[in-house]
Design an enzyme around this catalytic site. Structure first.
Site, mmCIF file in Angstrom:
data_model
loop_
_atom_site.group_PDB
_atom_site.id
_atom_site.type_symbol
_atom_site.label_atom_id
_atom_site.label_comp_id
_atom_site.label_asym_id
_atom_site.label_seq_id
_atom_site.Cartn_x
_atom_site.Cartn_y
_atom_site.Cartn_z
ATOM 1 N N ASP A 30 -10.096 3.430 12.298
ATOM 2 C CA ASP A 30 -10.083 3.132 10.866
ATOM 3 C C ASP A 30 -10.735 1.778 10.596
ATOM 4 O O ASP A 30 -10.150 0.902 9.967
ATOM 5 C CB ASP A 30 -8.635 3.154 10.346
ATOM 6 C CG ASP A 30 -8.575 3.311 8.827
ATOM 7 O OD1 ASP A 30 -9.576 3.764 8.228
ATOM 8 O OD2 ASP A 30 -7.542 2.972 8.234
ATOM 9 N N GLY A 83 0.823 -1.199 0.000
ATOM 10 C CA GLY A 83 0.000 0.000 0.000
ATOM 11 C C GLY A 83 0.857 1.248 0.000
ATOM 12 O O GLY A 83 2.086 1.183 -0.063
#
Length: 713
Positions: free
Chosen positions: A144, A26
Site C-alpha cells: 500500500d 480514518g
C-alpha cells in the site's frame, strides 16, 4: 470511530501507553500522539477500529505482520515498537505503537505546493525506495505505497527525514473477512494491475505503486482519476501510465522514461524491486546533475475522514466494506458512516449525504476492499465508452443504456387445458423428467459437484499457479519460504496437497520459493538478538565465535560489527552465520612511565583508560627516589579484559650528597636529614673537616644506609 473514541484521550493502554492527543482519524483506525510511560518516550499509537478486535483471524494476522514490520531495521522505515490488545469492560482495542515522526505526509506536501520540482521529488523517492529495498530483501511487501504512508519529519541541524509507514497492515486487514479471489484490496489510485486482477502482491507491485507516487509528486496529480473507484481500477488494468512531462514542464526525458518503465502493466518490464528502482534513481541523478536538496517539512493535515462510496457501489447487495485509511476524492458523494456500517445488517449498505460544501480533497483514494465483479461489469460497459470533449486523461465513463420500453397491454393468455388421457400422460412425463433432473443434479452436487481436487501446481511459476487454482474455483493464498533447490518465484508445494478433494471456494496455501537463503545486510551497532532474528528469517543458523570478535573504535562493546560470511552470500538452509561482535575500542599499550613522578604517571595512565594504583615502594639503584621504577603489568602490555588496573612502583632510593669540606658534625646532620647514617673516622679526634666519603657523592642507596666519612683536624 469506536465507542471509546473521544474517551480514549488520557487513557493508559495496558497500563503503559498514555494516549495524549488525536493526530489523524480514518475508516480503519485512529492515530494518537502518546507516551510510553515505562521508557519515557514519545510515540505514535495507532488504534484499530473496534470492529476488528472481535475478529480473531485479524488479531492473529495483525500480530504476525506487526512482528514482521518490526524486524525491518532501516532509518527510512517508521520503527514499530510494540503491538497489543487493551482489554476493558467497554471492549477490546487492538493497537500498534510506532515511532513518532514530527511533521506531515507527502500528501500534505503535495496539497501545499502542488507539483514538486525534480530535485525535491528525487530527494523524497530515494529514502522511500531505500526503505522498500530493505523490506524486499527481508521478503516483505508493503502492498500500500501511497503519499499518505510517506512521512516527512524534522531532522537534525535544520534538515529533514523521510520515512515509510504501515508495512504489512493491508495484509493484516485482508484477513478480516475478505478473500483475494473476489476482492480488490488496497488504495485504488496506486494499485498495480496484477493487484487489481488477481490480488497478487509482489515487490514489482510496490515498484508500480512507487512509480505512481513519483508521477504524482512531479505533476501534482495521480495519472488516473474517475467518478468512482472501479473506473480508476479499470484504467490501471487497461491503460498505460503517461509520461509525467505531458502534464508538467521541466521534467528530463530520462526521468520520463523511468516513470513509464516503473509503471508498465507487464510486471516483468519493471525494475524487479525497490533496490533496482533506487539504483535507477541514483543513476538518473548522476546523468541529469540534479542537486541534492533538503525535503521541506509540510504542516500536517488533521481531519476526521470518512470513505467515499462511488455511485456504482451504492446499494450493492454484496456489502462492500471500507477497511482502510479513509481519504476523500469524490465531492458531494454519499459516504458510508462508520458507526452505521457497524450496526448495519448483513448484506446492507448504509449511506448518508455528505455535508454541504463537499470535502477538502486529501488524495485520490484510500485503502479499501471492493469486489472484482464490479470491475468485470465496468469492463463490459467500457465497450460503449465515448471519450469526453475535453481533458487530457479523462476517466472512462460507460454510457448508460436507455431503459427498455414498457410492455404493451395485452390480454392474459390462458394455458391450454389438457384433454383426455393423452394430455395427462404428457403432463406426468414432463413432471417425471423434471424430478429426475432435480434428483440427478442434487446427487451430483452433494457427491462431487461441491468438491474440487487440488491441482498439482508444484514447479509452476507463482502467477500460473494462482490462475490454475482460480480456474478450479479455489482460493489461492501465498506463503513464501526459502528453498535450496527450487528457483525463486516457483511453487514448492500446496496445503492441502495436490489431489486432495476440498469444497469449492476453500483456501489453498501455495508455498512459493524465495530461492536459496542469503546472508542478510546488517547495520553496524545493531543488537545481536535483532541480527539473529534476521538470520533466522532467512532460514540460516545464527552463531557466535568469541575468537572472531574484534576491536572497533566506532561500535559499542557487545554490539554487532559484521557477519561472516559477507551479506548477500547464498548458503544452504540451516547454514551457520557467525555474528561478529565489537570488543570496544582497542586497548592502548601501557606507556613507559619510568623515571616520572607518581603524579605524572597516574595522569598519563588515567588518560588512556587505565586505573592506576600505587604498589609497595621498592629500591632501584638506577631511579631517583620518588620516581617510577616499573609497572605491573609491565610497560607495553595491553589489558583486554574489564580489569584495567595498573600497579605503579615508586623508587625509595636516596642520593648520597657531597659532604666534602664540611665539618664532621655538619656532614652528620646533613646525612640524617636524608635518612642516612654517618660513620665518622676522624684523625686525631675532634670535629675535623671531611676529606673523603663512601659511597661517593651521587650514588643511590637504600634508606638508612651508612655513609663512611673521613675527617682531619
Amino acid at each position: 470511530m469506536d465507542e471509546r473514541g473521544v474517551g480514549l484521550i488520557g487513557a493508559l493502554l495496558e497500563q503503559r501507553y498514555r494516549v495524549d492527543a488525536l493526530l489523524a482519524r480514518g475508516g480503519m483506525s485512529s492515530v494518537y500522539r502518546g507516551l510510553d510511560t515505562r521508557l519515557d518516550r514519545r510515540v505514535a499509537i495507532k488504534v484499530m477500529d473496534a470492529r476488528f478486535a472481535d475478529d480473531r483471524a485479524f488479531v492473529d494476522r495483525f500480530e504476525r505482520e506487526a512482528r514482521s514490520a518490526a524486524k525491518i531495521h532501516h532509518p527510512n522505515v517508521v520503527a514499530v515498537h510494540d503491538q497489543g490488545v487493551d482489554t476493558s469492560p467497554n471492549g477490546d482495542l487492538v493497537y500498534l505503537v510506532m515511532e513518532l515522526v514530527d511533521g506531515g505526509t507527502l500528501r500534505d506536501l503535495i496539497n501545499e505546493r502542488g507539483a514538486l520540482d525534480v530535485p525535491t521529488a528525487l530527494a523524497i523517492m530515494e529514502p522511500v525506495l531505500s526503505a522498500l529495498a530493505a523490506a524486499h530483501r527481508a521478503g516483505l511487501v508493503h502492498r500500500d505505497v501511497k503519499p499518505e504512508n510517506v512521512l516527512i519529519g524534522h531532522g537534525g541541524e535544520g534538515g529533514s527525514t523521510v520515512k515509510v509507514a504501515d508495512f504489512g497492515l493491508v495484509r493484516a486487514i485482508h484477513s478480516a473477512g475478505t478473500t483475494s479471489a473476489s476482492v480488490i484490496l488496497g488504495t485504488v489510485a496506486y494499485l498495480s494491475p496484477e493487484q487489481v486482477t488477481t490480488g497478487n502482491a509482489t515487490s514489482t507491485g510496490d515498484v508500480y505503486s512507487a512509480g505512481i507516487v513519483l508521477f504524482e509528486a512531479l505533476t501534482g496529480t495521480a495519472p488516473y482519476t474517475g467518478d468512482n473507484a472501479i473506473s480508476v481500477a479499470y484504467r490501471h488494468v487497461n491503460d498505460d501510465v503517461p509520461a509525467p512531462s505531458t502534464l508538467a514542464k521541466g521534467i528530463p526525458p530520462e526521468l520520463d522514461d523511468l516513470v513509464v518503465r516503473a509503471t508498465r502493466r507487464d510486471a516483468a518490464l519493471r525494475p524487479v524491486d525497490g533496490a533496482a528502482f533506487l539504483a535507477e534513481i541514483e543513476k538518473l541523478r548522476v546523468l541529469t546533475g540534479a542537486p541534492r536538496v533538503v525535503v521541506p517539512v509540510p504542516a500536517p493535515t488533521i481531519a476526521d475522514r470518512t470513505m467515499p462510496v462511488s455511485p456504482a457501489m451504492i446499494g450493492n447487495s454484496s456489502g462492500v466494506l471500507d477497511i482502510g485509511e479513509a481519504e476523500q476524492t469524490v465531492r458531494n458523494a454519499p459516504v458510508v458512516s462508520p458507526a452505521m456500517s457497524q450496526a448495519a445488517p448483513s448484506g446492507a449498505t448504509i449511506v448518508r449525504q455528505a455535508p454541504p460544501g463537499g470535502f477538502r480533497p486529501v488524495g485520490p483514494q484510500g485503502t479499501r476492499a471492493m469486489l472484482r465483479t464490479d470491475l468485470d461489469r465496468a469492463s463490459a460497459a467500457a465497450t460503449e465508452y465515448v471519450p469526453p470533449a475535453s481533458g487530457r486523461f479523462p476517466a472512462q465513463q460507460p454510457q448508460v443504456a436507455p431503459p427498455p420500453p414498457p410492455p404493451r397491454n395485452r390480454p392474459p393468455r390462458r394455458a391450454p387445458e389438457p384433454t383426455g388421457r393423452g394430455g395427462m400422460i404428457a403432463l406426468w412425463s414432463v413432471v417425471g423428467v423434471l424430478v429426475l433432473a432435480l434428483v440427478g443434479t442434487s446427487t451430483w452436487w452433494f457427491t462431487s459437484g461441491r468438491y474440487r481436487a487440488v491441482p498439482d501446481v508444484a514447479g509452476m511459476a507463482r502467477d500460473d499457479a494462482e490462475r490454475t487454482l482460480l480456474a478450479n474455483d479455489l482460493d489461492p493464498q501465498v506463503q513464501t519460504e526459502r528453498h535450496d533447490d527450487v528457483q525463486a518465484g516457483t511453487v514448492i508445494r500446496t496445503d492441502p496437497a495436490d489431489g486432495t478433494e476440498i469444497l469449492r471456494g476453500d483456501a489453498v496455501t501455495m508455498y512459493v520459493s524465495l530461492g536459496k537463503p542469503k546472508v542478510p545486510e546488517v547495520r553496524a551497532g545493531a543488537d545481536p538478538e535483532d541480527v539473529a532474528d534476521l538470520i533466522r528469517a532467512q532460514g540460516l543458523r545464527p552463531d557466535r565465535d568469541d575468537g572472531q570478535n574484534r576491536y572497533d573504535e566506532a561500535v559499542e562493546k557487545g554490539k554487532v560489527v559484521s557477519v561472516t560470511p559477507q551479506p548477500g552470500t547464498e548458503l544452504e538452509l540451516g547454514a551457520r552465520v557467525v555474528i561478529v561482535l565489537s570488543k570496544g575500542p582497542e586497548p592502548k599499550p601501557i606507556p613507559d612511565v619510568r623515571n616520572k613522578t607518581k603524579d605524572e604517571a597516574f595522569q598519563e595512565l588515567t588518560a588512556l583508560g587505565y586505573s592506576p594504583v600505587e604498589g609497595p615502594p621498592e629500591f632501584s639503584p638506577d631511579v631517583e627516589g620518588g620516581r617510577v621504577v616499573r609497572t605491573d603489568p609491565e610497560i607495553g602490555s595491553k589489558l583486554e579484559g574489564d580489569d584495567k588496573t595498573v600497579t605503579v612502583y615508586v623508587s625509595t632510593a636516596v642520593t648520597v650528597p657531597d659532604v666534602g669540606g664540611r665539618s664532621a658534625d655538619e656532614a652528620t646532620a646533613m646525612l640524617a636529614q636524608l635518612e642516612l647514617q654517618a660513620e665518622i673516622h676522624a684523625f686525631s679526634g675532634g670535629n675535623g673537616r671531611v676529606i673523603g666519603q663512601r659511597p661517593a657523592p651521587g650514588s643511590k642507596v637504600e634508606p638508612n644506609s651508612k655513609v663512611t666519612i673521613w675527617a682531619i683536624p
